[in-house]
Motif scaffolding. Structure first.
Motif, mmCIF file in Angstrom:
data_model
loop_
_atom_site.group_PDB
_atom_site.id
_atom_site.type_symbol
_atom_site.label_atom_id
_atom_site.label_comp_id
_atom_site.label_asym_id
_atom_site.label_seq_id
_atom_site.Cartn_x
_atom_site.Cartn_y
_atom_site.Cartn_z
ATOM 1 N N LEU A 194 16.058 27.258 -31.872
ATOM 2 C CA LEU A 194 16.590 28.281 -30.977
ATOM 3 C C LEU A 194 18.105 28.148 -30.970
ATOM 4 O O LEU A 194 18.632 27.081 -30.631
ATOM 5 N N ASP A 195 18.770 29.210 -31.370
ATOM 6 C CA ASP A 195 20.230 29.177 -31.496
ATOM 7 C C ASP A 195 20.690 27.986 -32.332
ATOM 8 O O ASP A 195 21.687 27.323 -32.033
ATOM 9 N N GLY A 196 19.924 27.691 -33.376
ATOM 10 C CA GLY A 196 20.299 26.640 -34.309
ATOM 11 C C GLY A 196 19.920 25.239 -33.908
ATOM 12 O O GLY A 196 20.135 24.291 -34.663
ATOM 13 N N ARG A 197 19.320 25.068 -32.718
ATOM 14 C CA ARG A 197 18.931 23.740 -32.246
ATOM 15 C C ARG A 197 17.418 23.583 -32.328
ATOM 16 O O ARG A 197 16.681 24.442 -31.869
ATOM 17 N N GLU A 198 16.975 22.471 -32.886
ATOM 18 C CA GLU A 198 15.548 22.246 -33.063
ATOM 19 C C GLU A 198 14.856 22.052 -31.719
ATOM 20 O O GLU A 198 15.349 21.339 -30.841
ATOM 21 N N VAL A 199 13.702 22.685 -31.574
ATOM 22 C CA VAL A 199 12.903 22.588 -30.358
ATOM 23 C C VAL A 199 11.996 21.370 -30.453
ATOM 24 O O VAL A 199 11.213 21.229 -31.402
ATOM 25 N N ARG A 200 12.093 20.490 -29.467
ATOM 26 C CA ARG A 200 11.212 19.323 -29.382
ATOM 27 C C ARG A 200 10.697 19.236 -27.952
ATOM 28 O O ARG A 200 11.480 19.063 -27.016
ATOM 29 N N VAL A 201 9.390 19.368 -27.795
ATOM 30 C CA VAL A 201 8.790 19.325 -26.462
ATOM 31 C C VAL A 201 7.994 18.034 -26.337
ATOM 32 O O VAL A 201 6.849 17.934 -26.789
ATOM 33 N N ARG A 202 8.622 17.031 -25.726
ATOM 34 C CA ARG A 202 7.991 15.725 -25.579
ATOM 35 C C ARG A 202 7.815 15.329 -24.116
ATOM 36 O O ARG A 202 6.976 14.494 -23.799
ATOM 37 N N THR A 203 8.621 15.886 -23.240
ATOM 38 C CA THR A 203 8.582 15.507 -21.828
ATOM 39 C C THR A 203 8.557 16.753 -20.953
ATOM 40 O O THR A 203 8.768 17.881 -21.422
ATOM 41 N N VAL A 204 8.305 16.535 -19.677
ATOM 42 C CA VAL A 204 8.342 17.642 -18.710
ATOM 43 C C VAL A 204 9.740 18.254 -18.679
ATOM 44 O O VAL A 204 9.893 19.478 -18.566
ATOM 45 N N ARG A 205 10.746 17.411 -18.798
ATOM 46 C CA ARG A 205 12.116 17.912 -18.797
ATOM 47 C C ARG A 205 12.373 18.804 -20.006
ATOM 48 O O ARG A 205 13.042 19.840 -19.886
ATOM 49 N N ASP A 206 11.818 18.439 -21.170
ATOM 50 C CA ASP A 206 11.954 19.277 -22.368
ATOM 51 C C ASP A 206 11.313 20.643 -22.140
ATOM 52 O O ASP A 206 11.876 21.682 -22.511
ATOM 53 N N ARG A 207 10.117 20.643 -21.542
ATOM 54 C CA ARG A 207 9.415 21.908 -21.312
ATOM 55 C C ARG A 207 10.171 22.778 -20.313
ATOM 56 O O ARG A 207 10.234 24.002 -20.465
ATOM 57 N N ARG A 208 10.739 22.164 -19.315
ATOM 58 C CA ARG A 208 11.515 22.915 -18.331
ATOM 59 C C ARG A 208 12.751 23.531 -18.982
ATOM 60 O O ARG A 208 13.084 24.696 -18.719
ATOM 61 N N ARG A 209 13.410 22.760 -19.833
ATOM 62 C CA ARG A 209 14.584 23.269 -20.529
ATOM 63 C C ARG A 209 14.205 24.436 -21.451
ATOM 64 O O ARG A 209 14.907 25.447 -21.519
ATOM 65 N N LEU A 210 13.066 24.303 -22.134
ATOM 66 C CA LEU A 210 12.607 25.373 -23.017
ATOM 67 C C LEU A 210 12.255 26.625 -22.224
ATOM 68 O O LEU A 210 12.493 27.753 -22.676
ATOM 69 N N GLY A 211 11.702 26.433 -21.020
ATOM 70 C CA GLY A 211 11.331 27.566 -20.182
ATOM 71 C C GLY A 211 12.514 28.424 -19.754
ATOM 72 O O GLY A 211 12.351 29.605 -19.440
ATOM 73 N N ARG A 212 13.691 27.834 -19.728
ATOM 74 C CA ARG A 212 14.891 28.612 -19.415
ATOM 75 C C ARG A 212 15.216 29.607 -20.534
ATOM 76 O O ARG A 212 15.823 30.648 -20.299
ATOM 77 N N SER B 176 -1.508 31.113 -32.778
ATOM 78 C CA SER B 176 -1.213 29.693 -33.025
ATOM 79 C C SER B 176 0.272 29.503 -33.297
ATOM 80 O O SER B 176 0.890 28.531 -32.830
ATOM 81 N N LEU B 177 0.858 30.432 -34.022
ATOM 82 C CA LEU B 177 2.293 30.383 -34.290
ATOM 83 C C LEU B 177 3.083 30.511 -32.993
ATOM 84 O O LEU B 177 4.026 29.742 -32.742
ATOM 85 N N ALA B 178 2.692 31.458 -32.139
ATOM 86 C CA ALA B 178 3.399 31.654 -30.873
ATOM 87 C C ALA B 178 3.310 30.410 -30.001
ATOM 88 O O ALA B 178 4.303 29.982 -29.395
ATOM 89 N N ARG B 179 2.137 29.814 -29.931
ATOM 90 C CA ARG B 179 1.962 28.625 -29.103
ATOM 91 C C ARG B 179 2.727 27.430 -29.650
ATOM 92 O O ARG B 179 3.210 26.586 -28.881
ATOM 93 N N ALA B 180 2.853 27.359 -30.959
ATOM 94 C CA ALA B 180 3.646 26.270 -31.556
ATOM 95 C C ALA B 180 5.122 26.426 -31.229
ATOM 96 O O ALA B 180 5.827 25.440 -30.990
ATOM 97 N N ILE B 181 5.600 27.665 -31.192
ATOM 98 C CA ILE B 181 7.014 27.911 -30.900
ATOM 99 C C ILE B 181 7.384 27.389 -29.519
ATOM 100 O O ILE B 181 8.464 26.831 -29.319
ATOM 101 N N VAL B 182 6.469 27.550 -28.567
ATOM 102 C CA VAL B 182 6.770 27.132 -27.193
ATOM 103 C C VAL B 182 6.178 25.759 -26.855
ATOM 104 O O VAL B 182 6.130 25.354 -25.693
ATOM 105 N N GLY B 183 5.711 25.039 -27.865
ATOM 106 C CA GLY B 183 5.279 23.663 -27.656
ATOM 107 C C GLY B 183 3.920 23.490 -27.019
ATOM 108 O O GLY B 183 3.616 22.416 -26.495
#
Length: 257
Positions: free
Chosen positions: A66-84, A48-55
């Motif tokens: 990640l690198d001091g920036r808060e992760v927010r996964v709200r859109t497809v673009r956010d998820r794509r950026r996180l996937g990088r 559950s912790l791992a899945r929360a980290i990746v939204g």
């Protein structure tokens, strides 16, 4: 390399009798280029912790940075950026591999999601990825069903690395494999982390496996972190009773390091 920080993270799931707290105010840090092991019994909240980290599941409190920036996964673009930045390898490689696609097609597709590669570059990338995870490039034209379980898991690792992430989350990646195969996959993962300088969160319930791969280990129970220490310190002088119980259940563990 990507540093991970989790601060006061809380995750709740809907249960038959109301909300269930799977992750209860967890905080942890994985400095850039290091490996943190997260160990605990089934149901302790690790996945559950791992899945929360990746939204993949909603967070009810706390932050993931990640690198001091808060992760927010709200859109497809956010998820794509996180996937990088972050890729996950799961327990069952069949969840990551399309049974209709050859190994070559799977890796080429992953490699070109975020990178523009011509035909020759894609072919070279596939060959390089297979060699990186210890597989013969001649396996590239096989389907997943034509591979062993260990080979499929190595392809799943290669698929995650194809994107070029700075953080790799490995969630119980050897628990579905035969015991004879587990050690070789663990050695491959440890070598990859060192060679590529990856930041890694390595999740498991098998304490010997976690200690074999990781620099630091966090012990999780009932949704909370009960102890965090370097692998050497944890093996030498565990502080929490639950950690001591885990160690006592594996008498040969201290000889692994």
């Amino acid at each position: 390399m990507t540093a991970l920080e989790v601060s006061g993270l809380t995750v709740r799931h809907r249960g038959p009798y109301g909300p269930v707290t799977a992750v209860d105010g967890v905080s942890l840090e994985v400095p850039s280029g290091t490996t943190l092991g997260l160990v605990g019994e089934s149901g302790s909240g690790k996945s559950s912790l791992a899945r929360a980290i990746v939204g993949l599941v909603p967070v009810h409190g706390g932050r993931v940075l990640l690198d001091g920036r808060e992760v927010r996964v709200r859109t497809v673009r956010d998820r794509r950026r996180l996937g990088r930045l972050v890729q996950v390898v799961l327990q069952d490689p069949d969840t990551a591999l399309d049974p209709r696609m050859t190994v070559r097609q799977t890796l080429a597709e992953a490699a070109t999601v975020f990178h523009r590669l011509d035909r020759r570059a894609r072919a070279d990338r596939v060959t390089g990825l297979l060699e990186l995870v210890g597989l013969d490039p001649r396996l590239a034209d096989r389907l997943p069903r034509q591979l062993s379980g260990g080979q499929r898991q190595r392809v799943a690792v290669a698929r995650a690395l194809a994107v070029g992430p700075g953080l790799l989350i490995a969630d119980e990646i050897t628990s579905a494999l035969d015991v004879s195969v587990q050690a070789s996959v663990l050695n491959t993962v440890r070598e990859l982390q060192r060679r590529l300088g990856l930041t890694m969160l390595f999740i498991g319930h098998n304490l010997p496996a976690v200690c074999h791969v990781c620099d630091t280990v966090a012990v999780m129970r009932h949704g909370r972190i009960v102890e965090t220490a370097t692998t050497e310190a944890l093996l030498r002088a565990p502080q929490h009773p639950y950690t001591r119980t885990l160690l006592a259940s594996v008498p040969s563990l201290r000889r692994l390091r």
